[in-house]
Design a protein around this motif. Structure first.
Motif, PDB file in Angstrom:
ATOM      1  N   ALA A 132       3.808  -9.146   3.694  1.00 18.42           N
ATOM      2  CA  ALA A 132       4.288  -9.614   2.386  1.00 18.42           C
ATOM      3  C   ALA A 132       3.150  -9.985   1.447  1.00 18.42           C
ATOM      4  O   ALA A 132       3.277  -9.834   0.227  1.00 18.42           O
ATOM      5  CB  ALA A 132       5.236 -10.795   2.553  1.00 18.42           C
ATOM      6  N   GLU A 133       2.037 -10.456   1.982  1.00 12.47           N
ATOM      7  CA  GLU A 133       0.919 -10.836   1.119  1.00 12.47           C
ATOM      8  C   GLU A 133       0.336  -9.637   0.369  1.00 12.47           C
ATOM      9  O   GLU A 133      -0.386  -9.801  -0.609  1.00 12.47           O
ATOM     10  CB  GLU A 133      -0.173 -11.570   1.915  1.00 12.47           C
ATOM     11  CG  GLU A 133      -0.893 -10.736   2.950  1.00 12.47           C
ATOM     12  CD  GLU A 133      -0.169 -10.629   4.296  1.00 12.47           C
ATOM     13  OE1 GLU A 133      -0.743 -10.026   5.218  1.00 12.47           O
ATOM     14  OE2 GLU A 133       0.970 -11.126   4.440  1.00 12.47           O
ATOM     15  N   GLU A 134       0.683  -8.422   0.796  1.00 16.19           N
ATOM     16  CA  GLU A 134       0.212  -7.218   0.116  1.00 16.19           C
ATOM     17  C   GLU A 134       1.241  -6.626  -0.848  1.00 16.19           C
ATOM     18  O   GLU A 134       0.964  -5.634  -1.515  1.00 16.19           O
ATOM     19  CB  GLU A 134      -0.223  -6.175   1.154  1.00 16.19           C
ATOM     20  CG  GLU A 134      -1.432  -6.636   1.952  1.00 16.19           C
ATOM     21  CD  GLU A 134      -1.932  -5.592   2.934  1.00 16.19           C
ATOM     22  OE1 GLU A 134      -1.566  -4.408   2.805  1.00 16.19           O
ATOM     23  OE2 GLU A 134      -2.696  -5.983   3.836  1.00 16.19           O
ATOM     24  N   TYR A 135       2.425  -7.205  -0.946  1.00 19.62           N
ATOM     25  CA  TYR A 135       3.446  -6.689  -1.863  1.00 19.62           C
ATOM     26  C   TYR A 135       2.932  -6.538  -3.300  1.00 19.62           C
ATOM     27  O   TYR A 135       3.276  -5.562  -3.974  1.00 19.62           O
ATOM     28  CB  TYR A 135       4.693  -7.575  -1.860  1.00 19.62           C
ATOM     29  CG  TYR A 135       5.636  -7.377  -0.689  1.00 19.62           C
ATOM     30  CD1 TYR A 135       5.201  -6.922   0.549  1.00 19.62           C
ATOM     31  CD2 TYR A 135       6.971  -7.680  -0.823  1.00 19.62           C
ATOM     32  CE1 TYR A 135       6.075  -6.774   1.615  1.00 19.62           C
ATOM     33  CE2 TYR A 135       7.861  -7.534   0.242  1.00 19.62           C
ATOM     34  CZ  TYR A 135       7.406  -7.082   1.444  1.00 19.62           C
ATOM     35  OH  TYR A 135       8.278  -6.934   2.482  1.00 19.62           O
ATOM     36  N   PRO A 136       2.132  -7.477  -3.821  1.00 22.32           N
ATOM     37  CA  PRO A 136       1.665  -7.299  -5.202  1.00 22.32           C
ATOM     38  C   PRO A 136       0.869  -6.013  -5.437  1.00 22.32           C
ATOM     39  O   PRO A 136       0.779  -5.539  -6.567  1.00 22.32           O
ATOM     40  CB  PRO A 136       0.791  -8.539  -5.443  1.00 22.32           C
ATOM     41  CG  PRO A 136       1.354  -9.576  -4.522  1.00 22.32           C
ATOM     42  CD  PRO A 136       1.747  -8.788  -3.281  1.00 22.32           C
ATOM     43  N   ARG A 167      10.982   0.064  -5.187  1.00 28.94           N
ATOM     44  CA  ARG A 167      11.107   1.314  -4.432  1.00 28.94           C
ATOM     45  C   ARG A 167      10.088   2.343  -4.920  1.00 28.94           C
ATOM     46  O   ARG A 167       9.411   2.976  -4.116  1.00 28.94           O
ATOM     47  CB  ARG A 167      12.513   1.887  -4.543  1.00 28.94           C
ATOM     48  CG  ARG A 167      12.650   3.170  -3.710  1.00 28.94           C
ATOM     49  CD  ARG A 167      13.914   3.958  -3.993  1.00 28.94           C
ATOM     50  NE  ARG A 167      13.840   5.222  -3.297  1.00 28.94           N
ATOM     51  CZ  ARG A 167      13.173   6.298  -3.725  1.00 28.94           C
ATOM     52  NH1 ARG A 167      12.507   6.265  -4.854  1.00 28.94           N
ATOM     53  NH2 ARG A 167      13.150   7.407  -3.017  1.00 28.94           N
ATOM     54  N   ARG A 168       9.979   2.507  -6.237  1.00 29.45           N
ATOM     55  CA  ARG A 168       9.002   3.467  -6.785  1.00 29.45           C
ATOM     56  C   ARG A 168       7.588   3.116  -6.336  1.00 29.45           C
ATOM     57  O   ARG A 168       6.808   3.989  -5.956  1.00 29.45           O
ATOM     58  CB  ARG A 168       9.071   3.490  -8.309  1.00 29.45           C
ATOM     59  CG  ARG A 168      10.144   4.380  -8.861  1.00 29.45           C
ATOM     60  CD  ARG A 168       9.955   4.677 -10.344  1.00 29.45           C
ATOM     61  NE  ARG A 168       9.747   3.486 -11.128  1.00 29.45           N
ATOM     62  CZ  ARG A 168      10.700   2.812 -11.789  1.00 29.45           C
ATOM     63  NH1 ARG A 168      11.935   3.235 -11.757  1.00 29.45           N
ATOM     64  NH2 ARG A 168      10.402   1.733 -12.479  1.00 29.45           N
ATOM     65  N   GLY A 169       7.255   1.821  -6.393  1.00 28.52           N
ATOM     66  CA  GLY A 169       5.916   1.396  -5.988  1.00 28.52           C
ATOM     67  C   GLY A 169       5.650   1.642  -4.516  1.00 28.52           C
ATOM     68  O   GLY A 169       4.565   2.079  -4.130  1.00 28.52           O
ATOM     69  N   LEU A 170       6.648   1.377  -3.685  1.00 29.18           N
ATOM     70  CA  LEU A 170       6.483   1.578  -2.245  1.00 29.18           C
ATOM     71  C   LEU A 170       6.356   3.070  -1.920  1.00 29.18           C
ATOM     72  O   LEU A 170       5.522   3.461  -1.095  1.00 29.18           O
ATOM     73  CB  LEU A 170       7.621   0.945  -1.464  1.00 29.18           C
ATOM     74  CG  LEU A 170       7.521   1.031   0.056  1.00 29.18           C
ATOM     75  CD1 LEU A 170       6.191   0.497   0.567  1.00 29.18           C
ATOM     76  CD2 LEU A 170       8.698   0.301   0.699  1.00 29.18           C
TER      77      LEU A 170
END
Length: 148
Positions: free
Chosen positions: A28-32, A138-141
């Motif tokens: 989660a710390e990498e979500y940004p 979703r697009r970012g992932l």
């Protein structure tokens, strides 16, 4: 009906195997890095952190996320939330052909005073704001997974 409570469900079709998607979603710390609306994800200890999100509307939501379940074999990641949002959120990752599906479920109550004040008239706008955030996530992932 309590207008400050929300139930969300999204299903993301992703171009990577479930194990790869799970590995990305458990950090989660990498979500940004890949989810623009997740402004900050700061780890507090091995099982909790503080997350700041901001979608289209001009307000931040800040909450503490505490790990409730991490089960790679079942493809499940679940957190409890406390702060501006109180409730839980869960990812369930399953195989789908050559890729995977990431099911996102969330039940939350909004504690932020401004959002509680505008709960009834603002609800359609808040729901649209969440949909836009999930679409961008979703697009970012997908872009992140294709780059790795």
């Amino acid at each position: 009906m309590d207008w400050t409570r929300y139930r969300f469900r999204s299903v993301w079709s992703l171009p990577a195997k479930p194990a790869v998607v799970y590995d990305v979603l458990e950090r989660a710390e990498e979500y940004p890095r890949w989810w623009p609306q997740v402004r900050e994800a700061r780890r507090l200890d091995d099982t909790s952190g503080v997350i700041t999100i901001r979608a289209v509307l001009p307000y931040d939501l800040v909450f503490t996320a505490r790990e409730v379940r991490r089960d790679q074999a079942a493809g499940v990641l679940e957190i409890a939330m406390d702060g501006d949002l109180e409730g839980w959120a869960r990812w369930t990752i399953t195989a789908d052909g050559d890729g995977s599906l990431a099911h996102y479920d969330q039940f939350t109550e909004v504690n932020k005073p401004l959002l509680r004040r505008f709960a009834v008239p603002g609800r359609p706008v808040f729901l649209a704001n969440h949909r836009l955030m999930m679409r961008a996530g979703r697009r970012g992932l997908v872009a992140y997974l294709e780059a790795v």
